[in-house]
Every structure is written in C-alpha cells, then in structure tokens.
Motif scaffolding. Structure first.
Motif, PDB file in Angstrom:
ATOM      1  N   LEU A  61       0.827  -1.201   0.000  1.00 20.38           N
ATOM      2  CA  LEU A  61       0.000   0.000   0.000  1.00 20.38           C
ATOM      3  C   LEU A  61       0.862   1.252   0.000  1.00 20.38           C
ATOM      4  O   LEU A  61       0.627   2.184  -0.777  1.00 20.38           O
ATOM      5  CB  LEU A  61      -0.915  -0.014   1.223  1.00 20.38           C
ATOM      6  CG  LEU A  61      -1.818   1.192   1.448  1.00 20.38           C
ATOM      7  CD1 LEU A  61      -2.762   1.376   0.276  1.00 20.38           C
ATOM      8  CD2 LEU A  61      -2.605   1.027   2.734  1.00 20.38           C
ATOM      9  N   GLU A  62       1.880   1.267   0.826  1.00 16.06           N
ATOM     10  CA  GLU A  62       2.759   2.434   0.912  1.00 16.06           C
ATOM     11  C   GLU A  62       3.539   2.625  -0.392  1.00 16.06           C
ATOM     12  O   GLU A  62       3.688   3.742  -0.883  1.00 16.06           O
ATOM     13  CB  GLU A  62       3.727   2.256   2.079  1.00 16.06           C
ATOM     14  CG  GLU A  62       4.522   3.503   2.425  1.00 16.06           C
ATOM     15  CD  GLU A  62       3.713   4.550   3.169  1.00 16.06           C
ATOM     16  OE1 GLU A  62       4.257   5.635   3.429  1.00 16.06           O
ATOM     17  OE2 GLU A  62       2.527   4.298   3.489  1.00 16.06           O
ATOM     18  N   MET A  63       4.024   1.521  -0.945  1.00 17.07           N
ATOM     19  CA  MET A  63       4.775   1.590  -2.195  1.00 17.07           C
ATOM     20  C   MET A  63       3.892   2.093  -3.334  1.00 17.07           C
ATOM     21  O   MET A  63       4.271   2.985  -4.092  1.00 17.07           O
ATOM     22  CB  MET A  63       5.336   0.204  -2.533  1.00 17.07           C
ATOM     23  CG  MET A  63       6.162   0.126  -3.804  1.00 17.07           C
ATOM     24  SD  MET A  63       5.201  -0.021  -5.343  1.00 17.07           S
ATOM     25  CE  MET A  63       4.336  -1.574  -5.093  1.00 17.07           C
ATOM     26  N   ALA A  64       2.694   1.542  -3.443  1.00 17.66           N
ATOM     27  CA  ALA A  64       1.794   1.897  -4.547  1.00 17.66           C
ATOM     28  C   ALA A  64       1.330   3.342  -4.454  1.00 17.66           C
ATOM     29  O   ALA A  64       1.315   4.069  -5.449  1.00 17.66           O
ATOM     30  CB  ALA A  64       0.588   0.956  -4.560  1.00 17.66           C
ATOM     31  N   THR A  65       0.961   3.763  -3.256  1.00 16.78           N
ATOM     32  CA  THR A  65       0.468   5.131  -3.109  1.00 16.78           C
ATOM     33  C   THR A  65       1.599   6.146  -3.284  1.00 16.78           C
ATOM     34  O   THR A  65       1.387   7.223  -3.849  1.00 16.78           O
ATOM     35  CB  THR A  65      -0.221   5.336  -1.752  1.00 16.78           C
ATOM     36  OG1 THR A  65       0.648   4.926  -0.689  1.00 16.78           O
ATOM     37  CG2 THR A  65      -1.499   4.541  -1.664  1.00 16.78           C
ATOM     38  N   ALA A  66       2.804   5.796  -2.831  1.00 17.86           N
ATOM     39  CA  ALA A  66       3.947   6.694  -3.019  1.00 17.86           C
ATOM     40  C   ALA A  66       4.240   6.863  -4.507  1.00 17.86           C
ATOM     41  O   ALA A  66       4.522   7.968  -4.985  1.00 17.86           O
ATOM     42  CB  ALA A  66       5.168   6.153  -2.290  1.00 17.86           C
ATOM     43  N   GLN A  67       4.162   5.757  -5.248  1.00 15.46           N
ATOM     44  CA  GLN A  67       4.416   5.804  -6.682  1.00 15.46           C
ATOM     45  C   GLN A  67       3.344   6.619  -7.395  1.00 15.46           C
ATOM     46  O   GLN A  67       3.640   7.432  -8.278  1.00 15.46           O
ATOM     47  CB  GLN A  67       4.454   4.381  -7.246  1.00 15.46           C
ATOM     48  CG  GLN A  67       4.910   4.284  -8.679  1.00 15.46           C
ATOM     49  CD  GLN A  67       6.375   4.614  -8.868  1.00 15.46           C
ATOM     50  OE1 GLN A  67       7.163   4.461  -7.940  1.00 15.46           O
ATOM     51  NE2 GLN A  67       6.741   5.078 -10.045  1.00 15.46           N
ATOM     52  N   CYS A  68       2.108   6.408  -7.007  1.00  8.25           N
ATOM     53  CA  CYS A  68       1.005   7.129  -7.637  1.00  8.25           C
ATOM     54  C   CYS A  68       1.059   8.616  -7.282  1.00  8.25           C
ATOM     55  O   CYS A  68       0.796   9.474  -8.129  1.00  8.25           O
ATOM     56  CB  CYS A  68      -0.322   6.527  -7.188  1.00  8.25           C
ATOM     57  SG  CYS A  68      -1.710   7.059  -8.195  1.00  8.25           S
ATOM     58  N   GLN A  69       1.416   8.919  -6.034  1.00  5.91           N
ATOM     59  CA  GLN A  69       1.557  10.310  -5.614  1.00  5.91           C
ATOM     60  C   GLN A  69       2.647  11.009  -6.425  1.00  5.91           C
ATOM     61  O   GLN A  69       2.481  12.148  -6.884  1.00  5.91           O
ATOM     62  CB  GLN A  69       1.913  10.373  -4.129  1.00  5.91           C
ATOM     63  CG  GLN A  69       2.105  11.779  -3.586  1.00  5.91           C
ATOM     64  CD  GLN A  69       0.809  12.482  -3.294  1.00  5.91           C
ATOM     65  OE1 GLN A  69      -0.014  11.977  -2.544  1.00  5.91           O
ATOM     66  NE2 GLN A  69       0.626  13.656  -3.883  1.00  5.91           N
ATOM     67  N   ALA A  70       3.770  10.313  -6.615  1.00  3.50           N
ATOM     68  CA  ALA A  70       4.872  10.883  -7.393  1.00  3.50           C
ATOM     69  C   ALA A  70       4.433  11.151  -8.829  1.00  3.50           C
ATOM     70  O   ALA A  70       4.780  12.182  -9.422  1.00  3.50           O
ATOM     71  CB  ALA A  70       6.076   9.945  -7.359  1.00  3.50           C
ATOM     72  N   GLN A  71       3.677  10.206  -9.393  1.00  2.12           N
ATOM     73  CA  GLN A  71       3.192  10.362 -10.766  1.00  2.12           C
ATOM     74  C   GLN A  71       2.250  11.559 -10.859  1.00  2.12           C
ATOM     75  O   GLN A  71       2.344  12.370 -11.786  1.00  2.12           O
ATOM     76  CB  GLN A  71       2.458   9.094 -11.201  1.00  2.12           C
ATOM     77  CG  GLN A  71       1.917   9.121 -12.614  1.00  2.12           C
ATOM     78  CD  GLN A  71       2.987   8.824 -13.651  1.00  2.12           C
ATOM     79  OE1 GLN A  71       4.071   8.373 -13.292  1.00  2.12           O
ATOM     80  NE2 GLN A  71       2.684   9.084 -14.911  1.00  2.12           N
ATOM     81  N   ALA A  72       1.339  11.668  -9.894  1.00  2.00           N
ATOM     82  CA  ALA A  72       0.391  12.781  -9.888  1.00  2.00           C
ATOM     83  C   ALA A  72       1.121  14.110  -9.717  1.00  2.00           C
ATOM     84  O   ALA A  72       0.817  15.091 -10.397  1.00  2.00           O
ATOM     85  CB  ALA A  72      -0.639  12.582  -8.775  1.00  2.00           C
ATOM     86  N   ASP A  73       2.107  14.140  -8.810  1.00  2.00           N
ATOM     87  CA  ASP A  73       2.861  15.375  -8.574  1.00  2.00           C
ATOM     88  C   ASP A  73       3.582  15.819  -9.836  1.00  2.00           C
ATOM     89  O   ASP A  73       3.639  17.008 -10.158  1.00  2.00           O
ATOM     90  CB  ASP A  73       3.878  15.173  -7.444  1.00  2.00           C
ATOM     91  CG  ASP A  73       3.220  15.076  -6.080  1.00  2.00           C
ATOM     92  OD1 ASP A  73       2.030  15.435  -5.965  1.00  2.00           O
ATOM     93  OD2 ASP A  73       3.885  14.633  -5.134  1.00  2.00           O
TER      94      ASP A  73
END
Length: 209
Positions: A61-73
């Motif tokens: 969960l932490e890995m996926a959301t961090a990756q998605c957050q980075a993509q969105a940013d």
C-alpha cells in the motif's frame, strides 16, 4: 486484520525499503512477492523491514500510493491552468494514459482488484493518492477554462471523469487483457487527439459548434 491497525514507521532506510519493494512487487505481483526477497533486494534485514512495515499489505500500500503520488505530482507541477484546453487536455490525457498503460499502473490495478475483498483500503487509498488528485486538478482547470469562456460545463466533476475515460478508449482494455503490451506513438496520439476532439465537441463554446 493487521493492516488495519499497523502503522508505517519512517526512518533512514524507509526509501531503501520502498525501492526494493517496488522492484519485487512489479516482478512477482503481490501474492508472489516474498518478504525475504524484498529485504534482500532492499539491502536490509528482515527485522529492519518489519520495523518499518509490520505487514506485507501495508508495504505494498505504501509503495503503490507513493508511486502514484509521485506520478500525480509530476503531472500537476507542469500543469499551466492559463493555457487553452487544446493545449492542456492533451498533456493531462497523455500523462494519465502513460501511467495506466505502464507496468506499475497495470500491476497496481490488478492487485487492487484481486485484493478488494480482503484488503478494501488498498484500492481506496490508492485512489485517493493518485486518480483523485489528477481528477481534482483537471476539475479545477476546467473551472478556470469555463471562467474564461473556453468551455461550457454544467457538472465539472462528471466532465473530468468523462475526459479521463475517453483517454482510456481502446488501448487500456487491450493492455489489461494482455492483447498488446506496447503501443506506438501514433496509436497513443490517435486516442488522445480523439478524446480532446470529442470532449471539445461536447463542452466547447457554443460559438465554435
């Protein structure tokens, strides 16, 4: 379930552990990923890994959301709300589609669906950390464009959702079912250009109809 009460500890090796987790989850999926292998790839002991992430699902969960957050940013940093829709919409559409077609986007989607019953918060948190951010910024941009008279929209949220769905046409479903793994620049441009044209035909100024 442990994932409901466990919490993530941040520290010196947090990013190191996430990097190793990303590599193994992408390669082996959620079920196939071994905590031993993640620890080995991250260059930490299993005890150290568990001190940061007491639960494998919490780690994913932490890995996926961090990756998605980075993509969105990355998408949002370059978003210029002062530019017209025919400039901004292709940029947003391409960014969204690139992620959806990527190995990470596909893997996260499949795991969220597979784990929906046992781990419902996985999909919810991933959605909040990525798709919702992009949708919210797209909605905000459309509001600014509407104030300038560039578009005419009654429901900004629905219009933002509809544009994102238009950008998924044809290619995303083929990627999801393994019909094609790679698409040419021409194929991607064709879908994005058609999405923008369809959207503007529906929501462009009345005078342009």
């Amino acid at each position: 379930m442990p994932g409901n009460t466990a919490s993530v500890r941040r520290g010196r090796k947090y990013d190191q552990v996430l990097k190793g987790a990303r590599e193994i989850f992408l390669r082996d999926g959620f079920e196939g990923a071994s905590v031993d292998e993640i620890a080995r790839t991250a260059g930490v002991s299993k005890a150290t890994l568990y001190s940061y992430f007491p639960d494998k699902r919490l780690l994913f969960l932490e890995m996926a959301t961090a990756q998605c957050q980075a993509q969105a940013d990355e998408v949002l940093v370059a978003l210029d709300k002062s530019k017209p829709p025919r400039v901004v919409l292709p940029y947003i559409g391409r960014s969204v589609l690139d992620f959806l077609l990527s190995d990470m986007g596909q893997r996260v989607f499949r795991i969220c669906v597979a784990e929906a019953d046992r781990f419902p918060e996985l999909g919810a948190q991933f959605y909040e950390c990525g798709p919702v951010l992009v949708r919210s910024e797209l909605q905000s941009y459309l509001a600014a464009a509407m104030a300038r008279g560039d578009v005419e929209i009654d429901n900004l949220g629905l219009a933002a959702d509809q544009f994102i769905e238009l950008c998924k046409a044809d290619l995303w479903i083929k990627r999801l079912f393994g019909i094609h793994d790679v698409f040419s620049e021409g194929e991607i441009t064709r879908v994005i250009d058609a999405a923008v044209e369809t959207f503007m035909a529906r929501f462009g100024p009345s005078s342009s109809a």
